[in-house]
Write an enzyme that holds these catalytic residues in place. Structure first.
Site, mmCIF file in Angstrom:
data_model
loop_
_atom_site.group_PDB
_atom_site.id
_atom_site.type_symbol
_atom_site.label_atom_id
_atom_site.label_comp_id
_atom_site.label_asym_id
_atom_site.label_seq_id
_atom_site.Cartn_x
_atom_site.Cartn_y
_atom_site.Cartn_z
ATOM 1 N N PHE A 157 21.949 -25.059 28.650
ATOM 2 C CA PHE A 157 20.983 -25.548 27.663
ATOM 3 C C PHE A 157 21.113 -27.032 27.383
ATOM 4 O O PHE A 157 20.205 -27.655 26.851
ATOM 5 C CB PHE A 157 21.121 -24.759 26.345
ATOM 6 C CG PHE A 157 22.323 -25.157 25.524
ATOM 7 C CD1 PHE A 157 22.294 -26.298 24.738
ATOM 8 C CD2 PHE A 157 23.496 -24.408 25.540
ATOM 9 C CE1 PHE A 157 23.407 -26.677 23.985
ATOM 10 C CE2 PHE A 157 24.599 -24.784 24.805
ATOM 11 C CZ PHE A 157 24.551 -25.923 24.028
ATOM 12 N N LYS A 181 16.296 -21.196 37.533
ATOM 13 C CA LYS A 181 16.370 -20.365 36.325
ATOM 14 C C LYS A 181 17.010 -21.241 35.245
ATOM 15 O O LYS A 181 18.229 -21.362 35.165
ATOM 16 C CB LYS A 181 17.230 -19.127 36.610
ATOM 17 C CG LYS A 181 16.965 -17.938 35.728
ATOM 18 C CD LYS A 181 17.271 -18.126 34.265
ATOM 19 C CE LYS A 181 18.719 -18.231 33.913
ATOM 20 N NZ LYS A 181 18.919 -18.620 32.487
ATOM 21 N N GLU A 184 17.611 -20.025 28.895
ATOM 22 C CA GLU A 184 16.576 -19.360 28.083
ATOM 23 C C GLU A 184 16.385 -20.071 26.737
ATOM 24 O O GLU A 184 15.399 -19.825 26.048
ATOM 25 C CB GLU A 184 16.934 -17.882 27.874
ATOM 26 C CG GLU A 184 18.234 -17.597 27.117
ATOM 27 C CD GLU A 184 19.491 -17.640 28.004
ATOM 28 O OE1 GLU A 184 19.498 -18.378 29.009
ATOM 29 O OE2 GLU A 184 20.469 -16.938 27.665
ATOM 30 N N SER A 234 29.059 -22.567 31.281
ATOM 31 C CA SER A 234 30.411 -22.377 30.740
ATOM 32 C C SER A 234 31.356 -21.842 31.824
ATOM 33 O O SER A 234 30.915 -21.272 32.835
ATOM 34 C CB SER A 234 30.350 -21.386 29.575
ATOM 35 O OG SER A 234 29.841 -20.152 30.051
ATOM 36 N N CYS A 289 29.304 -31.675 28.663
ATOM 37 C CA CYS A 289 30.503 -31.263 29.394
ATOM 38 C C CYS A 289 31.443 -32.441 29.596
ATOM 39 O O CYS A 289 32.601 -32.259 29.922
ATOM 40 C CB CYS A 289 30.132 -30.672 30.751
ATOM 41 S SG CYS A 289 29.474 -31.901 31.869
HETATM 42 P P1 NAD Z 1 26.230 -20.599 29.647
HETATM 43 O O1 NAD Z 1 27.311 -20.394 30.635
HETATM 44 O O2 NAD Z 1 26.175 -19.719 28.461
HETATM 45 O O3 NAD Z 1 24.796 -20.459 30.360
HETATM 46 C C1 NAD Z 1 24.503 -21.164 31.546
HETATM 47 C C2 NAD Z 1 23.480 -20.375 32.347
HETATM 48 O O4 NAD Z 1 24.037 -19.123 32.713
HETATM 49 C C3 NAD Z 1 22.207 -20.084 31.565
HETATM 50 O O5 NAD Z 1 21.110 -20.252 32.422
HETATM 51 C C4 NAD Z 1 22.368 -18.637 31.129
HETATM 52 O O6 NAD Z 1 21.144 -17.950 31.033
HETATM 53 C C5 NAD Z 1 23.216 -18.044 32.247
HETATM 54 N N1 NAD Z 1 24.116 -16.993 31.761
HETATM 55 C C6 NAD Z 1 24.668 -16.878 30.537
HETATM 56 N N2 NAD Z 1 25.468 -15.789 30.485
HETATM 57 C C7 NAD Z 1 25.425 -15.212 31.697
HETATM 58 C C8 NAD Z 1 26.039 -14.058 32.267
HETATM 59 N N3 NAD Z 1 26.869 -13.311 31.558
HETATM 60 N N4 NAD Z 1 25.780 -13.769 33.549
HETATM 61 C C9 NAD Z 1 24.952 -14.535 34.278
HETATM 62 N N5 NAD Z 1 24.335 -15.635 33.796
HETATM 63 C C10 NAD Z 1 24.562 -15.982 32.521
HETATM 64 O O7 NAD Z 1 26.293 -22.158 29.223
HETATM 65 P P2 NAD Z 1 25.444 -22.888 28.108
HETATM 66 O O8 NAD Z 1 25.923 -22.446 26.781
HETATM 67 O O9 NAD Z 1 24.005 -22.832 28.421
HETATM 68 O O10 NAD Z 1 25.901 -24.405 28.378
HETATM 69 C C11 NAD Z 1 27.060 -24.965 27.845
HETATM 70 C C12 NAD Z 1 28.200 -24.946 28.838
HETATM 71 O O11 NAD Z 1 27.825 -25.619 30.038
HETATM 72 C C13 NAD Z 1 29.433 -25.685 28.335
HETATM 73 O O12 NAD Z 1 30.569 -24.915 28.635
HETATM 74 C C14 NAD Z 1 29.436 -26.973 29.117
HETATM 75 O O13 NAD Z 1 30.690 -27.587 29.270
HETATM 76 C C15 NAD Z 1 28.869 -26.515 30.423
HETATM 77 N N6 NAD Z 1 28.343 -27.625 31.196
HETATM 78 C C16 NAD Z 1 29.072 -28.038 32.277
HETATM 79 C C17 NAD Z 1 28.648 -29.133 33.024
HETATM 80 C C18 NAD Z 1 29.446 -29.613 34.201
HETATM 81 O O14 NAD Z 1 28.952 -30.437 34.967
HETATM 82 N N7 NAD Z 1 30.684 -29.146 34.375
HETATM 83 C C19 NAD Z 1 27.453 -29.793 32.675
HETATM 84 C C20 NAD Z 1 26.719 -29.320 31.584
HETATM 85 C C21 NAD Z 1 27.186 -28.231 30.846
#
Ligand code: NAD
Length: 510
Positions: A157, A181, A184, A234, A289
């Protein structure tokens, strides 16, 4: 001036074959404006059926698109870049509205995304292979890079436009087709970008958009036609994506969460370091991140730095980002996330850290239902505390005081993450030791957020990245292509090559 984009949907549609289509999904969730808490759209939770339609469209488009001359693929990107620039303001405002970044932050993030498109425009030079004549007698050898097929992108997000832009411009200019994708929580920016891709002349099926969460992602991870998966999110989900998609035989790059350490040496330029720390910890409300979330002052640095930092952070203006104004910081993404961050702050207090600045009481008068939290600073935190070890992903800076640089480096060695880390110092020797020894993949020296620009890869380590080839830069070209090696021998070539030009043997062959 460009006209306003036409997409005014409140229920997000899918883009399949360059057509807006209704999802067949049964479940929908709300997209909220985090500045006000109001619902601004509904997003469908696509399942295997919707995903299959998008992947099939991408698969059908692949033969033609991959055979389209590489310069023509690059030209679509040139057009796309120009459209992104002319619609940049509208896109930035959409990012601010659905995510809660300040407009300045949203504009900057859109620009960082456009830089990836600039990089992708150079694809004819980036995708070249290698060749050598006469590797063995009369045997020539060459490698060329081929696209993979259908690639999928699953994004978080926190950068609704920029993180998807890390992926698909490079994937599609390499000749692949793509299914995105987005999170959401922030689907609206992607809808605008789809319109720009269509306007840029991208053929039907080359780029497709689906929505949802786990069910949708699982369908992509296991679809037999998907060849590669790019993920940012994450750590827990990144690990799951990596193992599930790799087990299904896909190429995977999965970037995860972080706890980025900022080391401040006693000789650091304090005024500039305070500004850098403030921007690193509280920029984008800490939802980055690469946010600096753990400050590690060495020796006397703590006394010089902390009162100034607390003073400066407490003066930050927190406010709405969906209307004109100039707050320094916007809201968090959702009410649930706000509550999670508040809970972690409470846990930090219980574990004995000193709460030097508490943002929990922050109220924004004109937006009582927004998900706001003020800058928060913990001092005197100790290794092992949850606020030291866990990613909080909010405007919370934890301070662990140490006596030596070696101690600071040892603290990093024990972190499960390894995305970024920065040192603030005037000493080349300290900077060099830190650069060489610190346990993280992206290093800043007097830079608070050492996030690489488009031309370099996002090189997270440890639990901040799962896979081999990273996102962005030349590694992305390698990720989205596979090599083919060809060895060639033409019988009689050796004789022809050794013959003088006026020799009848040569003449008979040309
Ligand atoms: P998230 O992991 O909750 O969601 C990321 C994506 O995965 C979304 O599209 C979501 O719909 C999907 N998703 C969520 N749960 C899932 C599951 N159980 N199974 C399959 N798909 C699933 O992350 P977020 O809250 O949207 O974003 C924040 C996180 O992203 C933080 O941890 C941040 O550090 C990380 N991030 C990392 C980088 C990097 O380059 N390392 C860059 C930006 C953000």
């Amino acid at each position: 001036m460009p006209g306003k984009l036409s997409h005014k949907l409140t229920t997000c549609k899918l883009l399949i074959d360059n057509e807006w289509q209704e999802a067949r999904a049964q479940q929908f969730t709300d997209v909220t404006n985090p500045s006000t808490g109001e619902v601004i759209a509904k997003v469908p939770h696509c399942q295997a059926d919707d995903v299959n339609r998008a992947v099939q469209a991408a698969q059908q488009a692949f033969p033609d698109w991959s055979q389209t001359p590489v310069v023509d693929r690059a030209r679509v990107m040139f057009k796309f870049k120009s459209l992104l620039e002319s619609h940049g303001e509208e896109l930035a405002r959409t990012v601010s509205r659905e995510h809660g970044k300040t407009l300045a932050e949203s504009r900057a993030s859109v620009n960082r995304g456009i830089e990836v498109v600039e990089f992708a425009c150079g694809i004819p030079s980036l995708m070249t292979g290698e060749s050598i004549d006469n590797l063995a007698r009369s045997v020539d050898c060459e490698t060329v890079r081929h696209p993979l097929g259908v690639c999928a992108g699953i994004t978080p997000f926190n950068f609704p436009a920029m993180v998807p832009l890390w992926m698909y411009p490079i994937a599609i200019t390499c000749g692949n087709t793509f299914v995105l994708k987005p999170s959401e929580h922030v689907p609206l920016s992607s809808l605008l970008v789809c319109e720009l891709l269509i306007q840029a002349g991208l053929p039907a099926g080359v780029f497709n958009l689906v929505h949802g969460s786990k069910g949708c992602v699982d369908a992509l991870l296991t679809h037999p036609l998907v060849k590669a998966v790019s993920f940012v999110g994450s750590t827990t989900v990144a690990r799951y994506i990596y193992t599930t998609a790799a087990a299904a035989g896909k190429r995977v790059q999965a970037a995860g969460g972080a706890k980025n350490h900022l080391i401040i040496m006693p000789d650091a330029n304090i005024e500039q370091t305070v500004e850098a720390l403030k921007a690193s910890a509280f920029g984008c409300a800490g939802e980055r991140c690469m946010a600096g979330s753990l400050a590690v002052p060495v020796g006397q640095a703590a006394e010089q730095l902390l009162s100034k930092l607390i003073d400066s952070a407490s003066n930050m203006k927190v406010g709405r980002t969906d209307i004109d104004g100039s707050p320094d910081m916007g809201p968090l993404i959702t009410h649930e996330h706000l509550e999670r961050v508040k809970k972690l702050i409470g846990q930090g207090e219980q574990e004995g850290a000193q709460l030097a600045l508490d943002g929990r009481q922050k109220r924004v008068a004109e937006a009582p239902h927004g998900f706001f939290l003020g800058p928060t600073i913990f001092d005197q935190a100790k290794p092992g505390m949850s606020i030291v070890e866990e990613e909080i992903f909010g405007p919370v800076l934890t301070v662990v005081r140490v006596n030596t640089l070696q101690e600071a480096i040892a603290l990093g060695a024990n972190s499960q993450y390894g995305n970024g880390a920065s040192i603030f110092t005037e000493s080349g020797q300290a900077a060099r030791l830190f650069k060489h020894s610190f346990n993280a993949g992206m290093i800043g020296i007097n830079i608070g957020v050492p996030a690489p620009l488009a031309w370099f890869p996002f090189t997270g380590w440890n639990n901040s990245f799962f896979g081999d080839l990273h996102i962005q830069g030349k590694e992305a070209i390698l990720f989205y292509t596979q090599q083919k090696m060809t060895m060639t021998r033409w019988f009689g070539a050796a004789k022809a090559e050794s013959a003088p030009f006026n020799d009848p043997v040569w003449k008979s062959r040309v």
